[in-house]
Design an enzyme around this catalytic site. Structure first.
Site, PDB file in Angstrom:
ATOM      1  N   ALA A 197      -8.453   4.944  -1.656  1.00 21.89           N
ATOM      2  CA  ALA A 197      -8.871   4.720  -2.740  1.00 21.89           C
ATOM      3  C   ALA A 197     -10.644   5.179  -3.452  1.00 21.89           C
ATOM      4  O   ALA A 197     -10.744   4.910  -4.783  1.00 21.89           O
ATOM      5  CB  ALA A 197      -9.370   2.835  -2.376  1.00 21.89           C
ATOM      6  N   SER A 218     -11.916  -5.015  -4.272  1.00 23.31           N
ATOM      7  CA  SER A 218     -13.200  -3.993  -4.985  1.00 23.31           C
ATOM      8  C   SER A 218     -14.106  -3.597  -4.690  1.00 23.31           C
ATOM      9  O   SER A 218     -14.126  -3.398  -3.195  1.00 23.31           O
ATOM     10  CB  SER A 218     -13.357  -5.124  -5.790  1.00 23.31           C
ATOM     11  N   ALA A 249      -8.495  -0.042  -7.558  1.00 22.79           N
ATOM     12  CA  ALA A 249      -7.495   1.702  -8.224  1.00 22.79           C
ATOM     13  C   ALA A 249      -6.020   0.965  -8.540  1.00 22.79           C
ATOM     14  O   ALA A 249      -5.609  -0.500  -7.849  1.00 22.79           O
ATOM     15  CB  ALA A 249      -6.862   2.253  -6.509  1.00 22.79           C
ATOM     16  N   TYR A 304      -1.253   1.756   4.451  1.00 26.03           N
ATOM     17  CA  TYR A 304      -1.646   1.451   2.921  1.00 26.03           C
ATOM     18  C   TYR A 304      -3.629   2.595   2.520  1.00 26.03           C
ATOM     19  O   TYR A 304      -3.966   2.779   3.360  1.00 26.03           O
ATOM     20  CB  TYR A 304      -2.097   1.045   2.081  1.00 26.03           C
ATOM     21  N   HIS A 342      -5.363   5.856   2.914  1.00 22.23           N
ATOM     22  CA  HIS A 342      -5.609   6.819   4.053  1.00 22.23           C
ATOM     23  C   HIS A 342      -5.654   6.876   5.472  1.00 22.23           C
ATOM     24  O   HIS A 342      -6.506   4.931   5.718  1.00 22.23           O
ATOM     25  CB  HIS A 342      -6.811   7.493   4.109  1.00 22.23           C
ATOM     26  N   TYR A 370      -7.870  -5.692  14.945  1.00 19.23           N
ATOM     27  CA  TYR A 370      -7.595  -5.174  15.320  1.00 19.23           C
ATOM     28  C   TYR A 370      -6.558  -4.303  16.487  1.00 19.23           C
ATOM     29  O   TYR A 370      -6.067  -4.049  16.828  1.00 19.23           O
ATOM     30  CB  TYR A 370      -8.479  -4.096  14.569  1.00 19.23           C
ATOM     31  N   ARG A 408     -11.942 -10.685  12.895  1.00 19.46           N
ATOM     32  CA  ARG A 408     -11.240  -9.371  12.168  1.00 19.46           C
ATOM     33  C   ARG A 408     -10.820  -8.230  13.187  1.00 19.46           C
ATOM     34  O   ARG A 408      -9.868  -7.338  13.747  1.00 19.46           O
ATOM     35  CB  ARG A 408     -11.445  -8.914  10.907  1.00 19.46           C
TER      36      ARG A 408
END
Lengths: 262, 80
Positions: free
Chosen positions: A123, A232, A205, A91, A93, A69, A65
């Site tokens: 979230a 989750s 959420a 999505y 903050h 990024y 990842r």
């Protein structure tokens, strides 16, 4: 052309959570690069600014990842360096669990470009609202699940504990389906401190306006049966109140009444 | 290419009156939005994984979009 960078978040549900500032920044940008949470959010961003482009195409299976990024950061900075006013939309903050935005901000500022991040609803904010948690009552510790285990973070069981990305525990690569290989380890570590009967919450959420938040309450001993998603979050309530330190109360000049109130 | 399911979800996000109508009479809203039975079922299920899977089917993609559900593959198979 000077170039600039603005990072905004649209919350978990853009209709209810996106701020006026975020909407204005998206609409006014020369270039919008986004990591929308779903295709409906992407469509709404496209409505606000036709120059919007998704960064999701940079994801690749089995790829670390961090490499993905860093490619996102390069893509963002290429437009900023070309003199464009760039708005990056995430999505939640834009600065919570968002390495690419922080790194792009750091690079942009280092190279002399104006860079701003607008706060947004994450979230964790939704969790506080949906579970009725006030971090001012017992405090709150927050960790990424893999980091929590790998660094053996020292935590206080008398303080609330929030563990994010529990569905990705022990996996640094990008997958379309995660194997939950580290989740059982996480449960064992927590059970050693809190005991098997301590009730935790697996929380997700609400991402769509027709949905409610998903809240699973279960004891740690049965938490392996929970439905765990990549989105989750685990909330571990405190075992009990932290004891008061009489010597510190004396130093602070707090009265017996204020001690009783605590 | 028309994407009625995506468009209707955007409308539900933006339009409180439409959201209230959906909560009161989901079948009528699904019909007037021109959704397929599978799309309507996804929306009426109020299940986030089910809705995400319907979005992915409409966009012809199984690529992770934001935070994907771990059960997504199974749901996509069910919707096809």
């Amino acid at each position: 052309m000077p170039g600039s960078l603005t990072c905004v978040g649209v919350g978990i549900q853009f209709g209810a959570h996106a701020s006026m500032g975020a909407r204005r920044s998206i609409a006014a940008a020369d270039k919008v690069l986004h990591l929308a949470g779903d295709q409906a959010t992407a469509a709404w961003i496209d409505e606000l600014n036709p120059a919007a482009e998704s960064l999701h195409g940079l994801y690749a299976l089995d790829k670390p990842r961090i490499d993905i990024y860093n490619e996102m950061v390069e893509r963002i900075m290429n437009f900023v360096r070309a003199g464009m006013d760039v708005c990056v939309v995430t999505y939640g903050h834009p600065g919570i669990f968002a390495y690419p935005t922080h790194e792009a901000m750091r690079l942009a500022r280092g190279e002399g470009f104006p860079a701003t991040m607008l706060p947004a609803i994450s979230a964790i904010d939704c969790l506080y609202a949906d579970l009725g948690i006030d971090p001012g009552t017992n405090g709150c510790q927050c960790y990424e699940a893999t980091d929590f285990l790998a660094r053996r973070r020292v935590f206080d069981p008398c303080t609330a504990l929030v563990l994010l990305q529990i569905g990705l525990t022990g996996d640094f690569t990008h997958q379309d389906v995660y194997a939950l290989k580290g989740y059982q380890v996480l449960l064992e570590v927590l059970e050693a401190t809190y005991g098997p009967d301590h009730e935790i919450v697996i929380y997700e959420a609400a991402r769509f306006p027709v949905c409610d938040a998903v809240i699973q309450r279960l004891p740690l001993s049965k938490a392996s049966r929970a439905r765990i998603l990549a989105t989750s979050t685990m909330f571990v309530p405190p075992k009990g109140p932290a004891p008061l330190d009489d010597a510190m109360l004396e130093r602070l000049g707090l009265s017996a009444e204020s001690r009783a109130q605590k | 290419m028309a994407k009625p399911f995506t468009d209707y979800l955007v409308k539900l996000h933006k339009d409180d009156a439409e959201l209230a109508r959906f909560k009161k009479d989901p079948d009528a809203c699904v019909a007037s939005a021109g959704l397929t039975k599978a799309q309507g079922d996804a929306l009426k299920s109020k299940d986030q994984a089910h809705i995400q899977a319907a979005l992915n089917v409409e966009h012809g993609s199984t690529v992770q979009f934001g935070h994907i559900e771990l059960t997504l593959k199974a749901l996509i198979d069910r919707l096809k």
